[in-house]
Design a protein around this motif. Sequence first.
Motif, PDB file in Angstrom:
ATOM      1  N   ILE B  29      36.355  28.212  77.600  1.00  0.00           N
ATOM      2  CA  ILE B  29      36.038  29.680  77.867  1.00  0.00           C
ATOM      3  C   ILE B  29      37.487  30.136  78.333  1.00  0.00           C
ATOM      4  CG2 ILE B  29      35.471  31.299  79.868  1.00  0.00           C
ATOM      5  CD1 ILE B  29      32.884  28.988  80.052  1.00  0.00           C
ATOM      6  N   PRO B  30      38.299  31.082  77.642  1.00  0.00           N
ATOM      7  CA  PRO B  30      39.537  31.449  77.731  1.00  0.00           C
ATOM      8  C   PRO B  30      39.789  32.064  79.038  1.00  0.00           C
ATOM      9  CG  PRO B  30      38.458  32.461  75.838  1.00  0.00           C
ATOM     10  CD  PRO B  30      37.451  31.679  76.611  1.00  0.00           C
ATOM     11  N   GLU B  31      40.937  32.005  79.600  1.00  0.00           N
ATOM     12  CA  GLU B  31      41.132  32.518  80.811  1.00  0.00           C
ATOM     13  C   GLU B  31      41.117  34.233  80.616  1.00  0.00           C
ATOM     14  OE1 GLU B  31      45.191  31.626  82.328  1.00  0.00           O
ATOM     15  OE2 GLU B  31      44.748  32.488  84.329  1.00  0.00           O
ATOM     16  N   GLY B  32      40.778  34.816  81.595  1.00  0.00           N
ATOM     17  CA  GLY B  32      40.562  36.358  81.739  1.00  0.00           C
ATOM     18  C   GLY B  32      39.590  37.065  80.865  1.00  0.00           C
ATOM     19  N   VAL B  33      38.593  36.245  80.532  1.00  0.00           N
ATOM     20  CA  VAL B  33      37.427  37.045  79.891  1.00  0.00           C
ATOM     21  C   VAL B  33      36.297  37.441  81.123  1.00  0.00           C
ATOM     22  CG1 VAL B  33      37.910  35.783  77.769  1.00  0.00           C
ATOM     23  CG2 VAL B  33      36.356  34.922  79.461  1.00  0.00           C
ATOM     24  N   LEU B  34      35.538  38.399  80.717  1.00  0.00           N
ATOM     25  CA  LEU B  34      34.416  38.757  81.237  1.00  0.00           C
ATOM     26  C   LEU B  34      33.136  38.075  80.639  1.00  0.00           C
ATOM     27  CD1 LEU B  34      32.896  39.783  83.891  1.00  0.00           C
ATOM     28  CD2 LEU B  34      33.508  41.888  83.146  1.00  0.00           C
ATOM     29  N   MET B  35      32.549  37.052  80.967  1.00  0.00           N
ATOM     30  CA  MET B  35      31.607  36.489  80.131  1.00  0.00           C
ATOM     31  C   MET B  35      30.244  36.492  80.694  1.00  0.00           C
ATOM     32  SD  MET B  35      31.790  32.479  78.178  1.00  0.00           S
ATOM     33  CE  MET B  35      30.504  31.686  79.321  1.00  0.00           C
ATOM     34  N   ALA B  36      28.986  36.699  79.721  1.00  0.00           N
ATOM     35  CA  ALA B  36      27.826  36.822  80.023  1.00  0.00           C
ATOM     36  C   ALA B  36      27.230  35.267  79.517  1.00  0.00           C
ATOM     37  CB  ALA B  36      27.152  38.060  79.398  1.00  0.00           C
ATOM     38  N   GLY B 189      43.451  39.420  85.613  1.00  0.00           N
ATOM     39  CA  GLY B 189      43.577  38.284  84.923  1.00  0.00           C
ATOM     40  C   GLY B 189      42.607  37.122  85.322  1.00  0.00           C
ATOM     41  N   LYS B 190      41.840  37.511  85.906  1.00  0.00           N
ATOM     42  CA  LYS B 190      40.687  36.466  86.655  1.00  0.00           C
ATOM     43  C   LYS B 190      39.612  36.374  85.363  1.00  0.00           C
ATOM     44  CE  LYS B 190      42.555  36.834  90.692  1.00  0.00           C
ATOM     45  NZ  LYS B 190      43.609  36.010  91.217  1.00  0.00           N
ATOM     46  N   THR B 191      39.165  34.981  85.607  1.00  0.00           N
ATOM     47  CA  THR B 191      37.958  34.623  84.542  1.00  0.00           C
ATOM     48  C   THR B 191      36.712  34.787  85.262  1.00  0.00           C
ATOM     49  OG1 THR B 191      39.394  32.943  83.613  1.00  0.00           O
ATOM     50  CG2 THR B 191      37.273  32.889  82.939  1.00  0.00           C
ATOM     51  N   VAL B 192      35.574  35.673  84.616  1.00  0.00           N
ATOM     52  CA  VAL B 192      34.375  35.900  85.429  1.00  0.00           C
ATOM     53  C   VAL B 192      33.275  35.807  84.452  1.00  0.00           C
ATOM     54  CG1 VAL B 192      32.868  37.390  86.537  1.00  0.00           C
ATOM     55  CG2 VAL B 192      35.545  37.676  86.522  1.00  0.00           C
ATOM     56  N   ILE B 193      32.564  34.652  84.973  1.00  0.00           N
ATOM     57  CA  ILE B 193      31.251  34.332  84.140  1.00  0.00           C
ATOM     58  C   ILE B 193      29.936  34.638  84.804  1.00  0.00           C
ATOM     59  CG2 ILE B 193      29.843  32.105  83.143  1.00  0.00           C
ATOM     60  CD1 ILE B 193      33.268  31.279  83.234  1.00  0.00           C
ATOM     61  N   VAL B 194      29.042  35.287  84.213  1.00  0.00           N
ATOM     62  CA  VAL B 194      28.146  35.663  84.804  1.00  0.00           C
ATOM     63  C   VAL B 194      26.598  35.384  83.985  1.00  0.00           C
ATOM     64  CG1 VAL B 194      26.644  37.892  85.422  1.00  0.00           C
ATOM     65  CG2 VAL B 194      29.205  37.785  85.569  1.00  0.00           C
ATOM     66  N   VAL B 195      25.746  34.784  84.756  1.00  0.00           N
ATOM     67  CA  VAL B 195      24.446  34.670  84.184  1.00  0.00           C
ATOM     68  C   VAL B 195      23.763  35.685  84.241  1.00  0.00           C
ATOM     69  CG1 VAL B 195      22.124  33.348  84.225  1.00  0.00           C
ATOM     70  CG2 VAL B 195      24.223  32.171  84.960  1.00  0.00           C
ATOM     71  N   HIS B 196      23.249  36.464  82.965  1.00  0.00           N
ATOM     72  CA  HIS B 196      22.835  37.862  82.860  1.00  0.00           C
ATOM     73  C   HIS B 196      21.443  37.793  82.025  1.00  0.00           C
ATOM     74  CE1 HIS B 196      23.506  42.182  83.281  1.00  0.00           C
ATOM     75  NE2 HIS B 196      23.384  42.119  81.928  1.00  0.00           N
ATOM     76  N   HIS B 197      20.723  38.996  82.702  1.00  0.00           N
ATOM     77  CA  HIS B 197      19.483  38.784  81.863  1.00  0.00           C
ATOM     78  C   HIS B 197      19.156  40.137  81.175  1.00  0.00           C
ATOM     79  CE1 HIS B 197      16.700  35.775  82.840  1.00  0.00           C
ATOM     80  NE2 HIS B 197      16.941  35.592  83.894  1.00  0.00           N
ATOM     81  N   ASP B 198      20.016  41.231  81.450  1.00  0.00           N
ATOM     82  CA  ASP B 198      19.588  42.333  80.654  1.00  0.00           C
ATOM     83  C   ASP B 198      20.296  42.491  79.427  1.00  0.00           C
ATOM     84  OD1 ASP B 198      18.783  44.994  79.972  1.00  0.00           O
ATOM     85  OD2 ASP B 198      19.921  45.880  81.711  1.00  0.00           O
ATOM     86  N   LEU B 199      19.780  42.316  78.224  1.00  0.00           N
ATOM     87  CA  LEU B 199      20.538  42.361  77.087  1.00  0.00           C
ATOM     88  C   LEU B 199      21.006  43.428  76.689  1.00  0.00           C
ATOM     89  CD1 LEU B 199      18.208  39.998  75.094  1.00  0.00           C
ATOM     90  CD2 LEU B 199      20.399  39.185  75.927  1.00  0.00           C
ATOM     91  N   GLN B 200      20.613  44.667  77.142  1.00  0.00           N
ATOM     92  CA  GLN B 200      20.826  46.081  76.886  1.00  0.00           C
ATOM     93  C   GLN B 200      22.400  46.156  77.186  1.00  0.00           C
ATOM     94  OE1 GLN B 200      18.863  47.963  75.110  1.00  0.00           O
ATOM     95  NE2 GLN B 200      17.212  46.749  75.092  1.00  0.00           N
ATOM     96  N   THR B 201      22.694  45.490  78.545  1.00  0.00           N
ATOM     97  CA  THR B 201      24.162  46.042  79.047  1.00  0.00           C
ATOM     98  C   THR B 201      25.183  45.187  78.690  1.00  0.00           C
ATOM     99  OG1 THR B 201      23.083  45.096  80.996  1.00  0.00           O
ATOM    100  CG2 THR B 201      22.995  47.182  80.986  1.00  0.00           C
TER     101      THR B 201
END
Lengths: 386, 245, 374
Positions: B29-36, B189-201
């Motif tokens: 996971i690269p630094e600085g991404v907002l990942m679902a 520049g932070k890395t954020v990783i989110v378990v996400h349910h709503d595929l639409q968004t």
Amino acid sequence: MTSAQIEIQLIASLVAMACAIPGTFLVLRKMAMISDAISHSILPGIVVGFFLTEDLNSPWLILLAALTGLITVFLVEFIQKTGLVKEDTAIGLVFPALFSIGVILIAKNANDVHLDIDAVLLGELAFAPFDRLLLNGADLGPKSLWVIGAILVLTVALLFTFFKELKLSTFDKGLATSLGFSPVIMHYSLMGVASVTTVGAFDAVGAILVVALMIAPAAMAYLLTNDLKKMLLLSVIFGVVSAITGYWIAHWLDASIAGSMTSVLGILFLLVYLFAPSKGLISVLYRQKRQKVEVHLLTFLLHLQNHEEESERHVKHLNEHINWREVRSKSVLDLASKNNMIVIEDQIISLTPKGKEFTSEAIKYIMTNKSSAIEEMKDRFFLFRG
Amino acid sequence: MKQNIAITVDDLTVAYNYKPVLWDIDLAIPEGVLMAIVGPNGAGKSTLIKSILDIIKPIAGSVKIFDKSYKEQHKLVAYVPQKGSVDWDFPTTALDVVMMGTYGSLGWIKRPGQKQKKEALEALEKVGMLEFKSRQISQLSGGQQQRIFLARALVQKASIYLMDEPFQGVDATTEKAIINILKELRKAGKTVIVVHHDLQTVPEYFDWVTFLNVKKIATGPVKDIFNDDNLTKTYGINYKVSVQQ
Amino acid sequence: MNIQEYFSLVFNDYTLRTITLGTAVLGAICGMLGSFAVLRKQSLLGDAISHAALPGIAIAFLITGAKNSNTLLIGALVSGLIGAYWIRGITKNTHLKSDTALGLILSLFFGFGMLLLTFIQKMPNSNQAGLDKYLFGQAATLIESDVWLMCIVTAISLVVVLLFWKEFKLLLFDADYTKSLGYNTQFLDLLITALIVLAIVIGLQTVGVILMSAMLLAPAAAARQWTNSLGVMIFLAAIFGALSGVLGTAVSASSNNLSTGPVIVLIAAVFVVFSFIFSPGRGLLFKEIRYWKNRNDLQLHKTLAFMHNIAKTHENISHPHSIKILNNFQGYTKKSLKKLEGKMYITVNGSMWAMTQEGYDAAANLYNQHNNND
């Protein structure tokens, strides 16, 4: 054997049987601690009943005390509903308070009540043959034999009549409701039977040991079978065996019969806990060890399937990347080779066709969350288990 | 531009009671991404997060945070657990919960002081909960409770944020507020990783996505890999989602 | 001796002073550590551990023949821990659930303990009279060294709790998060459990194995109702516990033939019932009052909304309408009309009512609020 001895064993056996039946359902419904609560909190009911009837075997006393048991259940559920404390705290608050009231009532009226603390805790099985039921001068046997016999007949009758409903409401509440059986009625009927049985058994084995007679046989049976009918039968057998063995041990030690029955139950439970064929500790630990190796094997095979490049398939990679110690890597490699899943050439590991087939099937099952199918698969593919 | 790798997951396999939950996961996971992280129920999304956090021990593989073990780097990582995982009737206030975020950098025995309190108040303000700071946590709505959890993570001043379903049971306003804060974090520049349910968004909220169903299906930029093909592979059925890009 | 005499003697009489101090300290430590047990949802574990301690006491007596309570307490500690460990083993390794495991260990250990007790009682020339007190507790048998032991255990617990306050709070609230912050949760877990078990064991002589668990739960459950702060809760629980201990001892000492355990538990139960009903924040009484108030407010809002709908139809919102048209509306009563007038939302003139601007705005506001909540 004297006739008194036979009568005591008969009473003890009937008590054990009467307890085992509701106990089985309590264990299955995860409500074992409720029986603990009921057995404690019927005490004030018994004491008050005794003031009124002056006979421990009077049916009125049994009904009154059983009512206290039901009140306990209501009270616990009421406190749980208020949300002021967590569920188990509610149980833990109600029964000591009611039990304390009972103990204080006994102590305060020690001269009027022929109940002492020892009887509360251990029952008076040894004296049961002396209190006889006389009808027109004819001796019909000990009163408590009739009481517990009647309770047992009632319990068995209810069990046979409502077996289907009980089974359904225990294993599938949702389905039971949709079919029109009210789980609430089932719940309170079961609580009612448990209360009546507890009161009937109280006389023989005392407040706390009723719990042992309810839970231990059922827990043992549950470790041996999953079939409800077999479970009921087994718990009845365990109960009776411990009742009779317990009597003779108490006779030999000159100690409390109830305490000795419970100790026999304890030893039996320890044995079943250790040696039960598939759910006992030893077989569980053995199976866990095997599953552990096998799950590592699967992990390893999947890794091979996932990675074509040689560097990922080098023997050394096992230690470095997958993070396993040498011993584990070696045992996994050995197991895989023994089962013809892999071949090793020049330190490079490759899957055999059989290994590939096994892995693809495993992935399919894992992805569809059918992990249980893997056990069956292992039987098909493995020549040697882990 | 060559990005740093924030989290490296290498051949990770996790089993519960020797039943497989995660298989042979490789992730960088690269630094600085907002990942679902998306996937069906039981796909192992929470398990992946907990394995990264060293809460669950894997049976194989390893996790590295900026090339070192979690133990060495735990101060760089903030965690927002599922809201349902704690007892909200616990006797404590909103401010108290947020203060817990400072405990990681404090270490054993040392008590939080004025400095920590100030940081906690700032975080509360950031999530718009300052006026509720003395409120008992059970008296907060679901959305407010989630904001408190977010504030607690913000106080950690971490480089990596791992969040387990932060949008579960929150109102639309809170969801917007949370996603704005997450986007701000990414900007910093932070890395954020989110378990996400709503595929639409997913396309609207995230720039990076990982498809997970026991195995890793795909990982990469949303614009490249968020398509019906990967969705179908992940969810098993022929999955169609109207992807607006 | 009655209770007044008891309290007048407490300060002069050495024995009474010792007993009272002992039960107060015991109550305090039970309240403090019981709060942890309650918040960890391990309320019934204490019950199982204390029952499981009985055979340990009997075996320690059989081996050493000692009546010295400290020796017996070590026996209690060992068998209590074996019980706790076995409960964990059962729930971890078999499919039996925790309630079954608790009930099993509790009753089986206790039954075995009772077997040993009756066996000891029948033993020739053994002075076994002392063991009965471990069933229901007998504070009167406390001696100075027992009280010293209680004080030492309490002091240790207090120091540990103060030292690891932050960590304990974190662990109790959110164990996974605690781990993610790099704390060793296993160590903290062990520490809390060890303290709780210690508190149970030192309480056995005073409260007895059967009722000891209530001594842990009741003060904590009562204290929880009065505060939303963990610190205050623990402090209050310690106070409630100490009061229950002292009052219970006083009552049981002032009448014959009463064990201390049941009396202490009943007094603690009174604290619980009082707290459940009368605590201002969470109590049932105030909840009920709030419920009625809300219901009345709701009725009033309904009436106001109904009037608003009528007033809306007119250009002039303060146009008077007949009270009669409210009659077929259920929310309407003379009282609610008076209330609305009192709030200046409407004016009443004979058999006519008219809405004020204020009432109109208030009613419109109700609508908006309602829509926002959806």
